[in-house]
Each structure stands twice: as C-alpha cells, then as structure tokens.
Scaffold this active site. Structure first.
Site, PDB file in Angstrom:
ATOM      1  N   GLY A 222       0.826  -1.196   0.000  1.00  0.00           N
ATOM      2  CA  GLY A 222       0.000   0.000   0.000  1.00  0.00           C
ATOM      3  C   GLY A 222       0.858   1.242   0.000  1.00  0.00           C
ATOM      4  O   GLY A 222       2.094   1.173   0.051  1.00  0.00           O
ATOM      5  N   GLY A 227       0.818   2.342   7.659  1.00  0.00           N
ATOM      6  CA  GLY A 227       0.910   1.544   8.878  1.00  0.00           C
ATOM      7  C   GLY A 227       1.344   0.107   8.681  1.00  0.00           C
ATOM      8  O   GLY A 227       1.068  -0.744   9.535  1.00  0.00           O
ATOM      9  N   LYS A 228       2.047  -0.190   7.596  1.00  0.00           N
ATOM     10  CA  LYS A 228       2.463  -1.570   7.334  1.00  0.00           C
ATOM     11  C   LYS A 228       3.453  -2.071   8.383  1.00  0.00           C
ATOM     12  O   LYS A 228       3.321  -3.183   8.907  1.00  0.00           O
ATOM     13  CB  LYS A 228       3.073  -1.661   5.926  1.00  0.00           C
ATOM     14  N   GLU A 442      -9.556  32.093  -4.528  1.00  0.00           N
ATOM     15  CA  GLU A 442      -9.987  31.068  -3.570  1.00  0.00           C
ATOM     16  C   GLU A 442     -11.490  31.139  -3.329  1.00  0.00           C
ATOM     17  O   GLU A 442     -12.145  30.109  -3.125  1.00  0.00           O
ATOM     18  CB  GLU A 442      -9.217  31.197  -2.252  1.00  0.00           C
ATOM     19  N   HIS A 445     -13.189  29.089  -6.071  1.00  0.00           N
ATOM     20  CA  HIS A 445     -13.196  27.659  -5.785  1.00  0.00           C
ATOM     21  C   HIS A 445     -14.243  27.316  -4.732  1.00  0.00           C
ATOM     22  O   HIS A 445     -15.007  26.353  -4.870  1.00  0.00           O
ATOM     23  CB  HIS A 445     -11.825  27.211  -5.273  1.00  0.00           C
ATOM     24  N   ASP A 521      -4.376  24.296 -10.933  1.00  0.00           N
ATOM     25  CA  ASP A 521      -5.760  23.944 -11.255  1.00  0.00           C
ATOM     26  C   ASP A 521      -5.872  23.458 -12.698  1.00  0.00           C
ATOM     27  O   ASP A 521      -6.553  22.477 -12.989  1.00  0.00           O
ATOM     28  CB  ASP A 521      -6.680  25.151 -11.058  1.00  0.00           C
TER      29      ASP A 521
END
Length: 607
Positions: A222, A227-228, A442, A445, A521
């Site tokens: 992953g 968190g492996k 902003e 958006h 963007d």
C-alpha cells in the site's frame, strides 16, 4: 480546554485546489573509554601503514611496461564478446582484472567477475581462455604472507571500527514488540486476518492437529505511511514473540555472495529464536523482477530468500512478513503461493469516520482548545495517510508548546495542516502582493464547490514559503467511481478560480489581469479531461475505446480535449457571473480574516 481520551480505532485528504502564485555542568551518557579510542586509532594507523607498505612493494617489484592497455567497463566487455570482437583472454580466477584481445590484437583490461562459470561462458562464446596460474615476480611466498597479514589487519581494524558483520547488526534488531492492535487505528479487516497468524504463533499445536499449514509469508502492500510496519510489530506484540526487523536495502552489497550470506544468517537467527517474526521492509529493493542484465549479487540474494522460504517448515513458528509500496515490481516467484501466500492491501483511510478514529488515537495525550473541530479536521484530511495525520498533530503540539502553553487551538491546528499541505511555512509577515486577486481566486473555488453540493471545509489566503498563495479544501461527495457529470463538476470547480480572477479584472476595468495562480488547477483539470477522452470512454466522438491502445494521432485527442475544456470553462464562468455578489462577499471576508471555515462561507453565501 479539553484533553483527548484514549481511543481504540483508526482513520483517511480533501480535494484541495491550491493557488500556485507562479510555481509554487551536566553529565551526559558515558561514551567509549580513552583506552578504547586509542586502541581503535592504533588499528587505523597500523592498517594504513601496512596498506602503504604493501602498495609500495607491489609497485616497486612489478614488471615495468611501456604502455597501458585500455580499461573498459565489464558491461562493455560483454557487449564486445556478444558481437564476436574478442578472440582471446588471459584470466586467473584470483586476479582482480582480466586481459582481453580483440581480433586486431588490441589489448583491453576489465574487472574480473569472479563467478564459477565464467570460463565456461567465455568458451561457449568462442573466446580462447588462457589461464595464468604462475606466481608473478612480486608474489613470492614472503610477499604473499605480507599481503595476507595486511588484509587480516585491515579487516580486524574495520570490524572494530564499524562493527562489520551485518549479521551482527541483524541480531541487534531482535526485540520484543510492545505494539498491539489497539495501537493501530482502523484497518479492522487486515487486523482480523492477521489475528490468524497471531493465533498460530500462540497455539501452533491446534493447527498441527487440524492438519493446517500456516502461510509462510504475509505481504503487506500500500501507499507510504499507511501503517504496514506498525501492523507487523502489532502481530509480534499480540503473539508475544520476537520481532527481527530488517530492510531490503540491507542486503544490497557490492560483492557477490555477501547479501545471500546475510539472508541465510537472518533465517538461521529466526529459527534459533522461534517462534518469531521476520519483518522485511521495502522488500522490492531486493525482490524485484529478475532480468538478464541484473547484477549477479542481486539475483543471488533473491534466490537465497526463495530457497530459504521453501526450505523451512512454517510449523516451526517462523513467519515472514514483508512490506512494499509497489506490489507490481516484485518477482512473480516471490509472490506465488507457498511463499508469500497472503497479500493484504493496507490502504489510505477512505472515510472521515476512519480518519476521525486515527485523529482520536494521536490526540489522546494532547490538550486542545474548545474551538477545535475534529470532525471538520477529519474531512479536511481526505487522502492523507495516518503518518501524515500524526505528523500534523505533532507539529501542532510543537507550535502550541512554543506559543500557547501547550494548548492547541483551531488557529494552531490550521497552521500545522497548511504547513504540511503547502510544503512550507506560512508567511504571515511582509508585504502581500495581489491579495485581492488571491482572495477572489480562492472564493471562486469555494463558491463553486458550495453551489455544486460539495462538502466545503475551509478556504485560506495565507501564503506559504513554497510559493502557494492560498488553498481551498473541498471534500468530494464520494470516492472511487465517478459519473460524467461528477467529473465535469470537478473541472468546473478547478476553473472557477481563474474565472473569478477574470471577473475581478473586468470589474476593475483592467485588461488581461489574470495571474499564473491557476497553473496547478489547469494541470489537474487537463488530467481529468484527458482521462475522460482517452481512458474512460466518456467522449461521443470515440465511444467506448481506450485510445492508449489505438494508433490515434495526438492532435486528434487534443482537438477533443480543447472542445470539452472550452465548454466546461464557459459553464464555470456563467456560474461565477450569476453569483458574483456572493463571490465578492466571500472574497472581502477572506481579505479580512485570511481563513474561513466552510460554515462561515456557507453563512456568507446565504445572506
């Protein structure tokens, strides 16, 4: 002020459209004694003297020559052999180099690969091999003894200084793990599967009586930071067995056989400490797909791992857990049944609920002000790994300890998150350029996300040292499969920032006043549009075809992309024009406060 309670569960980045302004007396621990230091220095001096003397004898007693042969790389030598250019070599298996002659009797030297079948390989290629087994002038018995003494002294000095013996360093990693599954937030399905391994290590007889063979290997794959490694430690902690950790890069050695020797020693140590877990992190660095041009020592290390996994019986209490970020890069022989039987995907936390559990886990020893909204923070961090969330909360604690008596308020948490997101420190001081343009960008958006039904969490125009001028946090209504309408809405939101700038420019009576702030963007929008046409079959002109697999000229795809981009840009501009009063109100409030929550923006838009 509040202090978080302990929690037992887990968590998962909001789609962020960011403005890119042009991017973007004390007693210390006891150290080594004086005698030991002197001893080490003595070894170094002795080794240097012996090497120097040996080198002098080597050069002084060697035969002189009028010229030197051309030195070439071993890969070049192999290419010349394959091309039939090499007719003869002079070779001694103990020499560091070999001498080769081409068909024009031109002389070359290259490195001696020193593997067992070298002579056979050369003869099969039609190359005449002349072995030189006689002693050279400087290789008298006395000189050979001096050389052996030199190498022994140098090796002994190196073992003292660097603790040579990677096997020794592997033993240092044998440990008991204190991590339990409760320390790993979320990933409930993976933890449930791994409990079988825990139960086997605790109660092996139960499985023997049932005639069951526990898998020898478990592969966790992953994205980074999910968190492996923590899961592997938790398995060892829950089972109460030893945890021997290493990394694939630990077996990357210059000399043939060293990596394989380390691998064999690793498994010997594991068998002697059974029941135990061997954990190999970043296994792809030594377990990648084998190919003909791969270094011999790389293949030997992987072959040794394969043979070791075949050679030990899983019932003896040794389980191998490996982790990788790139499952597709691993050699098929490594991932086949009988070796790494179980492959578990350790993915990013997908929902805000999962991320909230991770946040709860990493906030239980920190103090927070009443204005911190953890549910909102969980939404903002969509696409973030648990490691990222932990880093942000730790950064917030550092800022709070420095500036706010250790209490984390919303402003501090926002600063820590923005610092992580924008890959730089927030720049609050100094003269601001184009603040009005940034605010309108902003606001565009934010307003588009609000009007299109997205979950808006925050908008900010605080610049970063990385060059980003601001950011808007919009959480998509879902992850995974998207309809044509939903993908088009994403592009409309991305174009809304540039269109808002254009409306500001128009209202100020300026011409060509838009900035470079929309570059990020535009890049994201272009990627979506291209995939819609090329990969997703969402274009009437081409139908349900993957154009990557067809001989379609790039200009044809570009023509369709331009058509779709213009249509979506026009829709985005109309949306901004129809709501220009709301757009202006949000931008003006952003210029006053610099950061607005999603709820604050919603209230402004509803006035």
């Amino acid at each position: 002020m509040r202090k978080k309670d302990n929690v037992k569960k887990d968590t998962v980045k909001s789609n962020v459209t960011d403005r890119d302004n042009g991017r973007n007396d004390g007693t210390a621990g006891k150290g080594p004694g004086k005698d030991k230091i002197v001893k080490i220095i003595s070894y170094i001096i002795l080794a240097v003297l012996i090497v120097t003397a040996g080198a002098g004898l080597y050069v002084g007693s060697g035969p002189g020559r009028q010229g030197k042969p051309k030195e070439i790389k071993y890969e070049k030598f192999l290419d010349m052999v394959d091309a039939g250019q090499i007719k003869e070599i002079k070779w001694n298996e103990d020499d560091e180099t070999i001498t080769a002659y081409d068909k024009k009797d031109k002389e070359y030297t290259t490195s001696n690969p020193k593997y067992d079948d070298f002579k056979v390989d050369m003869l099969e290629q039609g190359v005449e091999v002349k072995e030189s087994g006689m002693l050279k002038k400087y290789e008298t018995p006395i000189m050979m003894a001096v050389q052996l003494l030199m190498y022994a002294a140098l090796f002994y000095a190196m073992t003292k200084i660097m603790g040579i013996g990677s096997i020794k360093s592997t033993r240092k990693k044998e440990q008991k793990s204190n991590v339990k599954f409760k320390d790993v937030a979320g990933l409930d399905e993976v933890k449930e599967d791994l409990m079988t391994v825990v139960d086997f290590l605790k109660n092996p007889d139960k499985y023997k009586e049932a005639g069951a063979d526990i898998p020898k290997g478990v592969l966790l794959y992953g994205p980074p930071g999910t968190g492996k490694t923590l899961l592997a430690k938790a398995v060892a902690g829950e089972a109460g067995v030893k945890f021997i950790a290493t990394s694939g890069s630990d077996f990357d050695e210059k000399y043939v056989g060293v990596g394989a020797s380390k691998m064999r020693k690793l498994f010997d140590d594991a068998k002697n400490n059974a029941p135990c877990i061997i954990f190999i992190d970043e296994i792809d660095s030594m377990g990648g797909r084998r190919h003909s041009k791969q270094n011999n020592y790389d293949r030997q290390t992987l072959n040794t791992l394969l043979s070791e996994m075949d050679g030990f019986d899983g019932s003896n209490g040794v389980v191998v857990i490996a982790a990788t970020n790139r499952l597709e890069d691993l050699d098929p022989a490594l991932t086949r049944p009988g070796r790494f039987d179980n492959h578990f995907a350790v993915s990013l936390p997908e929902s805000a609920k999962e991320r909230r559990v991770i946040i709860d886990l990493y906030t239980n020893n920190k103090k927070f002000a009443e204005d911190v909204d953890f549910d909102a923070f969980a939404k903002e961090t969509m696409g973030s790994s648990p490691a990222t969330i932990k880093t942000v909360l730790n950064e917030a604690a550092i800022i709070a300890a420095r500036d706010n008596n250790g209490i984390i308020d919303r402003k501090i948490l926002d600063e820590a998150w923005m610092k992580q997101l924008m890959e730089g420190h927030l720049r609050r001081n100094g003269e601001r350029n184009n603040i009005e343009v940034v605010a309108w960008h902003e606001a565009g958006h934010a307003l588009a996300g609000l009007l299109l039904g997205q979950d808006l969490t925050k908008a900010s125009i605080i610049p970063s040292t990385s060059g980003a001028g601001g950011a808007t946090f919009i959480t998509p209504k879902k992850l995974g499969l998207f309809t044509v309408k939903e993908l088009k809405e994403q592009v409309i939101m991305l174009y809304a920032g540039r269109n808002a700038e254009a409306l500001l420019t128009e209202s100020n009576g300026e011409e060509e006043g838009v900035t470079t702030g929309a570059s990020n963007d535009i890049e994201k929008a272009t990627d979506i549009i291209k995939k819609m046409i090329v990969e997703y079959g969402m274009n009437d002109e081409f139908g349900l075809l993957n154009l990557d697999n067809l001989d379609v000229k790039p200009e044809v795809i570009t023509k369709e992309a331009v058509k779709l981009a213009k249509a979506l840009q026009e829709q985005s501009l109309i949306l901004m024009k129809e709501n220009i009063d709301r757009l202006r109100d949000i931008a003006e409030e952003l210029m006053k406060k610099e950061t607005l929550t999603g709820e604050e923006i919603r209230k402004i838009a509803e006035r």
